[in-house]
Structure formats: C-alpha cells, structure tokens
Design a protein around this motif. Structure first.
Motif, short mmCIF file in Angstrom:
data_model
loop_
_atom_site.label_atom_id
_atom_site.label_comp_id
_atom_site.label_asym_id
_atom_site.label_seq_id
_atom_site.Cartn_x
_atom_site.Cartn_y
_atom_site.Cartn_z
N ALA A 184 10.31 32.31 2.82
CA ALA A 184 10.00 31.13 2.02
C ALA A 184 11.29 30.53 1.43
CB ALA A 184 9.02 31.49 0.90
N GLN A 185 12.20 31.39 0.99
CA GLN A 185 13.46 30.87 0.44
C GLN A 185 14.31 30.22 1.53
OE1 GLN A 185 15.42 32.87 -2.87
NE2 GLN A 185 13.98 34.54 -2.69
N ALA A 186 14.23 30.78 2.74
CA ALA A 186 14.99 30.20 3.85
C ALA A 186 14.45 28.82 4.21
CB ALA A 186 14.96 31.13 5.06
N VAL A 187 13.13 28.64 4.13
CA VAL A 187 12.54 27.32 4.41
C VAL A 187 13.17 26.29 3.46
CG1 VAL A 187 10.44 25.92 4.24
CG2 VAL A 187 10.35 28.19 5.30
N PHE A 188 13.23 26.64 2.19
CA PHE A 188 13.81 25.71 1.20
C PHE A 188 15.27 25.42 1.53
CE2 PHE A 188 16.11 24.95 -2.81
CZ PHE A 188 15.51 23.76 -3.18
N ALA A 189 16.02 26.47 1.85
CA ALA A 189 17.45 26.30 2.14
C ALA A 189 17.64 25.36 3.33
CB ALA A 189 18.09 27.66 2.41
N VAL A 190 16.80 25.50 4.35
CA VAL A 190 16.95 24.66 5.54
C VAL A 190 16.55 23.22 5.23
CG1 VAL A 190 16.04 24.23 7.86
CG2 VAL A 190 16.66 26.56 7.18
N LEU A 191 15.44 23.03 4.50
CA LEU A 191 15.01 21.66 4.19
C LEU A 191 16.04 20.95 3.32
CD1 LEU A 191 11.17 22.15 3.60
CD2 LEU A 191 12.30 21.16 5.60
N ALA A 192 16.67 21.69 2.40
CA ALA A 192 17.72 21.08 1.57
C ALA A 192 18.90 20.65 2.45
CB ALA A 192 18.17 22.05 0.47
N VAL A 194 18.71 19.80 5.59
CA VAL A 194 18.29 18.62 6.36
C VAL A 194 18.41 17.36 5.48
CG1 VAL A 194 16.27 17.48 7.41
CG2 VAL A 194 16.76 19.89 7.92
N PHE A 195 17.97 17.49 4.26
CA PHE A 195 18.03 16.37 3.30
C PHE A 195 19.49 15.92 3.13
CE2 PHE A 195 18.10 14.62 -1.03
CZ PHE A 195 16.96 13.82 -1.04
N HIS A 196 20.37 16.88 2.96
CA HIS A 196 21.79 16.61 2.78
C HIS A 196 22.39 15.99 4.04
CE1 HIS A 196 25.70 17.16 0.95
NE2 HIS A 196 26.13 17.85 1.99
N HIS A 197 21.97 16.47 5.18
CA HIS A 197 22.47 15.94 6.45
C HIS A 197 22.07 14.48 6.63
CE1 HIS A 197 22.04 15.09 10.82
NE2 HIS A 197 23.26 15.56 10.83
N GLN A 198 20.87 14.16 6.21
CA GLN A 198 20.43 12.76 6.34
C GLN A 198 21.31 11.85 5.49
OE1 GLN A 198 16.27 12.41 5.45
NE2 GLN A 198 15.65 13.28 7.40
N GLU A 199 21.80 12.36 4.40
CA GLU A 199 22.63 11.56 3.51
C GLU A 199 24.06 11.44 4.00
OE1 GLU A 199 22.56 13.12 -0.54
OE2 GLU A 199 20.77 11.89 -0.82
N THR A 200 24.57 12.55 4.53
CA THR A 200 26.01 12.63 4.79
C THR A 200 26.38 12.85 6.25
OG1 THR A 200 25.97 15.02 4.52
CG2 THR A 200 26.36 13.73 2.52
N GLY A 201 25.41 13.23 7.06
CA GLY A 201 25.72 13.58 8.44
C GLY A 201 26.35 14.95 8.58
N ASN B 178 7.43 28.10 -2.80
CA ASN B 178 6.62 27.28 -1.88
C ASN B 178 6.53 25.85 -2.37
OD1 ASN B 178 4.93 28.67 0.52
ND2 ASN B 178 5.53 30.18 -1.01
N ALA B 179 6.40 25.66 -3.68
CA ALA B 179 6.35 24.30 -4.21
C ALA B 179 7.66 23.58 -3.95
CB ALA B 179 6.05 24.35 -5.71
N ALA B 180 8.78 24.29 -4.10
CA ALA B 180 10.09 23.65 -3.89
C ALA B 180 10.21 23.15 -2.46
CB ALA B 180 11.21 24.64 -4.22
N SER B 181 9.74 23.93 -1.51
CA SER B 181 9.82 23.49 -0.11
C SER B 181 8.89 22.31 0.14
CB SER B 181 9.46 24.65 0.83
OG SER B 181 10.45 25.65 0.74
N ALA B 182 7.70 22.36 -0.44
CA ALA B 182 6.77 21.23 -0.28
C ALA B 182 7.39 19.96 -0.87
CB ALA B 182 5.43 21.55 -0.94
N ILE B 183 8.08 20.11 -2.00
CA ILE B 183 8.75 18.94 -2.61
C ILE B 183 9.83 18.40 -1.67
CG2 ILE B 183 10.32 18.24 -4.47
CD1 ILE B 183 8.75 20.28 -6.27
N MET B 184 10.63 19.31 -1.09
CA MET B 184 11.66 18.86 -0.15
C MET B 184 11.02 18.09 1.00
SD MET B 184 14.74 19.61 -1.21
CE MET B 184 15.19 18.51 0.09
#
Lengths: 408, 403
Positions: A184-192, A194-201, B178-184
């Motif tokens: 679950a923590q890795a999911v967050f790390a990856v999505l963050a 991706v978000f950063h990549h969209q901003e900066t490449g 889980n909420a943090a990922s859903a927010i992302m």
C-alpha cells in the motif's frame, strides 16, 4: 470521467504479494499492466497446488488455478519472457521503452546484474518510473538478506508488539501485515512519482524497503522508547487511556465481541446494559482513570457477563445503549455481513478455467471512479501475441522462433 | 515531489493525520486545523516523557504531525466556518475523519451537494471506521472494532484465548495509506478533468480487504484462516512458519522449500532426528504434528541466541530473523546506512528520533524535517499571510475563541 492512468503502460515483474498489489492497483486505475513471468521462473504463488473450491477441485494445470495468484494479478495482461537469455533481456528493454512504469520486487541488485537496472531502463525510456521493492533496500550492510514478509516485520519490531498484555510476543503470522503494508505504501510512492512526472517530466527510481515500511508505522512506539527508556511490548487489546477496551467471549463457544468504551457516556451505557450491577456503581470506576486502575477486575466481570449471551443478543443489548461494540468476524462471515456485502468487499469475475470466481476489491470508494474488476488474472503467457506482435511489431516467424528458442 | 499541493486536515485523530503526513513528508503544504483549547485528541494520548501528560509532548501526536502547518479554528462556530471556507478555497485536498463537521443536519444530501458545488475542484477524503455510506455509517468505531469486524483479530493470538487487536493503531495507519493513494488517483484525474471528487474510505473495509486477500492462501487449500499462536495457521501448509523460542527471545523462521529446511537443519548441527522421513515432510509437519516438531526445535534452539541463529541463517542462507523490540530495531546498522531516521528538535519535547521515508526517490530529497506544530503555532502567520486577515480581525477572532 477517464480513469487516472488511462493511457499508461506498466511492466510488472513483481511477485508474490507486495509487487502485485501495486500492479493490480495501477490496473484498477486504468493502466495497461503487463505481468512478466516465465515457465522457468513463475510467480511462486502459482505453485500452491490444486485448490478446492466449494468442495470441487477445478480441472486444468495447477499453476493456472491458484486463487492467491488470481486475486493479486487480476486486470493484468500476462506474458512470458526468459530474462536469463540475452534475447529475453533485449526484448524486456524494448518493452520497457514502451512503458511508463516498471515494477519489481526481486532481491536487491538482481535487475542490475541482468543489465536491466534503472539506468538501462531510463536510457531506453527517458522519464521512466522504476519502483524496486525489496526486503531491506538496494544498498547497505543487510542487502542480500533472504526472507519472507514476517522476517522483515520481525526485524522492524512490529511482531514484538503483538501479544497479550505484559506477556511474550505472539506475533501475527497468520495475519501478515508486512506485505500489504509495504504494498500500500508503494502504491502511494508510485502515484506521487507519476504526479511529479506529469509536472516536470522527471523520471524516478524508487528504492522501497519493506523493513522501513514496517518501521514507518511505528513512530508512536519509537517515541515511547525515547521518552521512557522502556521498549514497549505487547499490550493485548487494552487502550492507553480508556477502559474497558477489549475482546470478550459470547455464549457460543469461539464467538467474540469487541467492546471499546471511549468515554464516560459509553461506560454508563455499558453499566445500564449489564443491569447496573453494584460493582460497576463504585465511585472509583466512574472515571477513565479509575477504571484504568482496576482494569483486570472490570475485564473479569465483563467477561462473565458477556458469556451469558449469544453474540447477536449481546450486540443488540450494547447497540441499543450506544456502547461501541462489534463482532469478531471470521473471514468466512465477511461475505454475509451487511457492511461488506453492501460496500462490495468482493467482486466476481469470469476465469476461463475456474468459471465465476470471487476476488477482493480495492477498498476505495470514489465518487468519480467506479472501479470494477474487469478481467481475471492472466494465464501464463496469455498475452504474448498482443505484446510481442502488436506492441513490439514482431512478425509471425520471429514470434514463433521466440517460442522455439525458449525465450518466451 | 508534491510541493505546490495544499492539503487541509480537519477533524482527525490518527488515520486522517497519518494520511496527511504522507503528503507533508513529500513536500506538500499540510494545514492542520485543530479545535482551540484541547486541540487534536492525539495530544492527550501519549506516550509522554516520564508518563506526565502534556499537550505538546504526546508521542502519538509528535509522530503524526511533523512537517505540518498548525492552526486552531473552531469550525463549529459561524465565524470559524467562514474562515474554513476561505482556507478550503486555497486547498487541493481536504482530509477529514469527521465529514459531519462539514455537512450535517436534516438535509445532509443537499449540504453535501452544495459543498461540492462550491468547491468543484476539491478532492475531499473522508476516513471513517465504517464509511460515509453503508449500513454502519452512524456507528461509533475505533481501531479495535474495525480490526474485529474486518476479521483481522480472528487470525491473531492464541487459539484458546481471546483474539488480539493489531498493535499501536495499525488499522488506522492502513486506512490512512489507502486514502492517500486514492487522493493521488483523484488528483491525477483532476489534472485531466478539472474536477475533484469525494473519497469514502472505511477502516473496516481496508482491514477486511487485507484479511480476505491473505485468506485466499489458506481457505482454498484445506486450511482455515485463523489464529494459531506464534505459528501461521498450520504453518500456512508448510512447516516451519512462525516464531520460535531460543536462548534469549524468539526468532522468526520460515522455510517454504525443502532446500531451506535442509539448510536450517544443517546449520543447527544436523541433529539425528532430522534424517527421519517424518521430519522431512514439511506438509505433514505443518498439518499433522507441529507440536512434536516444535518440541524438537525447541531443544535445538534453546542453547542458541537470536544473534547466533541470525548469523547461521545468513551463512546458510535461509529465512530467519530475530524478533526485535522497537529499541533493538532502531539500532539496525542497515537503517543508519540508509539514513532512515529523521531527527527534529521540538521546543518542548526535546530531540526526537522519528521514522523517515521508507521509499528513496532518485530525484527527490526530502526537505529538512520540521517538528509537529505546537497548538496554534502557525495561526497568526497563516491567517495574516495566506488569508490576508488584518491584525484587528485576528484579535477579534482570538477574542471570540474562534482561533
């Protein structure tokens, strides 16, 4: 609304539990996730043997019947590629060039040794995000340490906190928090990323340690050690400031309810539910502090009282007086409980060999994203044709040769 | 990594603050709103230095709230509500454990719709025990109850005794993650659509999803998913899989293959019993006579310390690790090597050593860590500099007990 990762492609070399959690979550968010295995090196969770489902043993190769594998690889495409061959590694690079994200949870340094480390991948795909999830991280004196999840949660201190009050640790080996926590923590790390990549490449190499993921949720315990000089041990079901707070038996053997008194109003409700017995009326017990000091006696009395009633009756009595209480459900009961049937804990999907099978849905409810499980986990190599011929533009002859040469 | 994002955290205890912390640690600005007076309930929770309660020295609070901007605001008063609306106008994300602070009353659906119409681009995440929607939405709940309902407790503890809670609020942390990922995910969607959305995370759902997922490893293979003391139930089908006592504590030993079991046996001096077929069949040992093998292992391990066993495991290459307490775990050189811990100096609680990021990004170095805010520490600064509140207005808000 378009799902957030529509148009993204992910190559998932992740195995067992943590890596696949990231894979199926990105797939639920709309990414095309390609799971890579090979007959010589399958995801070991395929190899659990033929299951028994509703009393029946499904037909087919056992490696295609693992419910654990099916649960954790749904919505993914499946390819085979032998990374021990030079051609296999070439093709993996060619495929990575068409991916936004690569996930792996091999041991530290394995990808590097295969020539498939971050720099090689970033060379063929600038801006790529590579997430490497390992037991202890990619560098440091412990790298190379072998282990399954509970080994890392034992090292992190997490297992030492599970047990009855003031006794030696029991650990939580059946429950196994370490893998889903890291996943679950890795999911967050990856999505963050991706978000950063969209901003900066900017691309990203994410070096995630399962040991550290376990410690990241232990800050309170770490400060207790720093503040008191005493490393915390098991506390049972007790609460630092409230009492009673625990799990108590019902009349049916093996049935339990959890009761959490968190303020005086809850305590008053509980007293009333019990018929306001004399012991509970003692002035000392009318404050959280007083109850905390007499915890053992209160729990003993409550234990005796709870035992008199069947679970449902007990919960009705407590519920009527707004005492926070819930049953301890067995996993087999989750299905029928309104909380989980109405909120959709499980979803059904069609699998070519299993027929209709029941998988565990992502526990996120989002007003703008109706994510339902779209497809069952892939059979070994199910999507080879699509990936190698369509994505990589290979001709029939070349594709056939891959099979003959043991590359796929 | 997430600099530029503004997260508002309102009405929380553990799950919400932990969720917001994940953003704060990656550089987002988190505005933590506490009620004037007592503030966040975690301030009263502890652990405290020398066991003496102090609202600025609660370990739980200090862990959960580093890197945040802390203001006080009574959002239940109309003047406070107005300020909240000004803050939400700046926000990308709202994280709350108490959605009813925002929309309540007889026309809840209408209020919710009006709220969403007012902030169409806001991502709002509600983390509650049983969900914003669903049959138990109004029930009180906490970690223990979510853990019970979500079937985790059923699988933890001694089979002859009561089931056990996950330790130290793990349920809430998992809900927060889980909420943090859903927010992302919602923020990524907003990039395309321009609109925000509402996220409903139930702690019980999150725990049940972990339980039900793990159970697939057992229930389809003739095993129940239940507690079995220090072992995984029936060693999850293959002995050994559990915690085993040794000279100075416990070790976690898992051998899923014959090779791993063989190496283990060899490393402890290859006792004579190990040659009997009875002690080579890991499936039979797991399902039929685990106590018997436990006893044999018990006498073999009794003379060895955790350290000695760990060294043997590293040498012979099988999965075994000491069961460490938190103090021992913090001494692990691997963590020092990776600079895992962060140290902050809190003006009242002193020097604190806290867990850092468990993921290292090649392209992002976390900004230097700031300690958790003292109650209302940033109120004046934030209201003046971000909201343009005048000093007279601020004084009036203070006077009225709004901030």
């Amino acid at each position: 609304m378009n799902p957030p990762l529509a148009g993204y492609r992910v190559l998932n070399l992740g195995r067992v539990w943590t890596g696949p959690i990231v894979g199926y979550t990105l797939a639920a968010l709309g990414a095309e996730v390609i799971k890579l295995e090979h007959e010589s090196s399958p995801d070991v969770t395929r190899l659990l043997g033929r299951p028994t489902i509703a009393g029946k043993r499904p037909e087919g190769e056992p490696q295609e019947l693992s419910m654990f594998f099916h649960n954790h690889n749904r919505d993914c495409l499946g390819i085979t590629l032998n990374l021990k061959t030079e051609r296999g590694r070439e093709l993996m690079l060619a495929l990575a060039a068409k991916c936004n994200v690569v996930l792996e949870n091999f041991g530290s340094g394995v990808m590097e040794r295969l020539g498939l480390g971050y720099h090689a991948l970033a060379q063929v795909r600038p801006g790529i995000i590579v997430a490497a999830i390992s037991g202890v991280g990619q560098d440091g004196p412990l790298t190379g340490l072998r282990g399954y999840a509970p080994v890392f949660s034992s090292l992190s201190g997490l297992e030492s906190l599970v047990g009855y009050d003031n006794e030696e640790a029991q650990g939580m080996l059946s429950f196994g928090l370490s893998d889903p926590n890291a996943g679950a923590q890795a999911v967050f790390a990856v999505l963050a990323a991706v978000f950063h990549h969209q901003e900066t490449g900017q691309g990203q190499y994410i070096d995630m340690s399962q040991l550290e993921a376990g410690m990241a949720v232990l800050g309170e315990a770490m400060l207790e050690w720093q503040f008191t000089g005493q490393a915390p041990g098991p506390r049972g079901n007790g609460h630092r400031t409230h009492c009673p707070h625990g799990i108590f038996p019902c009349r049916e053997p093996g049935c339990w309810v959890a009761i959490a008194v968190e303020c005086d109003a809850h305590w008053n409700g509980l007293r009333q539910a019990m018929g306001d017995p004399p012991w509970a009326r003692e002035p000392a017990l009318q404050s959280a502090q007083g109850r905390g000091q007499d915890r053992e006696r209160i729990e003993r009395e409550l234990d005796d009282w709870c035992r008199k009633f069947p679970r449902d009756e007990l919960l009705r009595k407590l519920g009527k007086l707004d005492v926070p209480a819930k049953p301890v459900l067995q996993v087999e009961e989750l299905d029928d409980h309104p909380q989980f049937s109405e909120r959709g804990l499980y979803q059904e999907v069609e699998h070519p060999l299993m027929g209709t099978e029941r998988l565990v849905a992502l526990p996120w409810k989002m007003s703008g994203l109706a994510h339902s499980i779209r497809k069952a986990a892939p059979l070994m190599g199910e999507d080879n044709r699509y990936v190698f011929m369509k994505l990589l533009g290979m001709g029939q002859e070349e594709f056939d040769k891959l099979g003959e040469d043991g590359v796929i | 990594m997430l600099a530029g994002l503004t997260i508002v955290e309102l009405g929380g205890f553990i799950a919400g603050p932990f969720c917001a912390k994940l953003f704060a640690d990656l550089g987002a600005q988190v505005i933590k709103i506490e009620a004037p007076g007592d503030g966040d309930p975690a301030r009263a929770y502890g652990p405290f230095p020398h066991g003496r309660p102090h609202p600025e020295k609660s370990g739980l609070f200090l862990f959960l709230n580093g890197n945040k901007t802390g203001i006080t605001l009574d959002v239940e008063k109309p003047e406070g509500r107005e300020v909240l609306h000004e803050i939400l106008a700046l926000a990308d994300v709202l994280v709350t454990e108490r959605p009813r602070l925002l929309y309540s009353g007889p026309d809840e659906a209408g209020e919710t719709a009006r709220f969403q119409a007012r902030y169409p681009a806001l991502v709002s995440a509600c983390i509650t025990p049983f969900g914003v929607a669903g049959p138990l939405r109004d029930d009180p709940g906490n970690s223990l109850l979510c853990n019970a309902l979500g079937a985790a407790a059923w699988a933890i503890g001694d089979p002859e005794r009561e089931p056990l809670n996950l330790p130290f609020f793990q349920c809430e942390y998992q809900a927060g993650i889980n909420a943090a990922s859903a927010i992302m995910a919602a923020l990524l969607m907003r990039r395309r659509s321009g609109t925000g959305q509402r996220i409903d995370i139930s702690t019980a759902d999150v725990i049940a999803s972990y339980a039900a997922s793990n159970a697939t490893l057992y229930i389809y293979h003739g095993l129940q998913w239940r507690r079995d003391g220090r072992r995984a139930y029936r060693s999850s089908g293959c002995y050994p899989y559990g915690l085993f006592p040794c000279k100075d504590g416990y070790v976690c030993l898992i051998a899923r293959t014959a090779r791993e079991w063989g190496r283990f046996v060899e490393s402890i001096g290859h006792p004579a019993w190990a040659d009997q077929p009875r002690y080579q069949d890991q499936v039979a040992m797991a399902r039929e006579y685990p106590e018997e093998v436990d006893a044999l292992l018990g006498s073999a391990l009794a003379g060895l310390t955790r350290r000695e066993l760990y060294d043997l495991a590293c040498k012979y290459e099988y999965p075994l690790a000491p069961v460490r307490n938190v103090a021992e775990a913090m001494e692990e050189p691997q963590l020092a090597h990776r600079e895992f811990f962060v140290e902050v100096e809190h003006p009242e609680a002193g020097r604190l050593r806290l867990p850092g990021l468990p993921y290292h990004y090649s392209g992002f170095a976390p900004p230097s860590a700031r300690p958790a805010p003292r109650l209302g520490e940033h109120t004046a600064d934030f209201l003046t500099n971000r909201l343009g509140v005048s000093s007279q207005q601020l004084a009036a808000l203070r006077e009225g007990g709004i901030v």
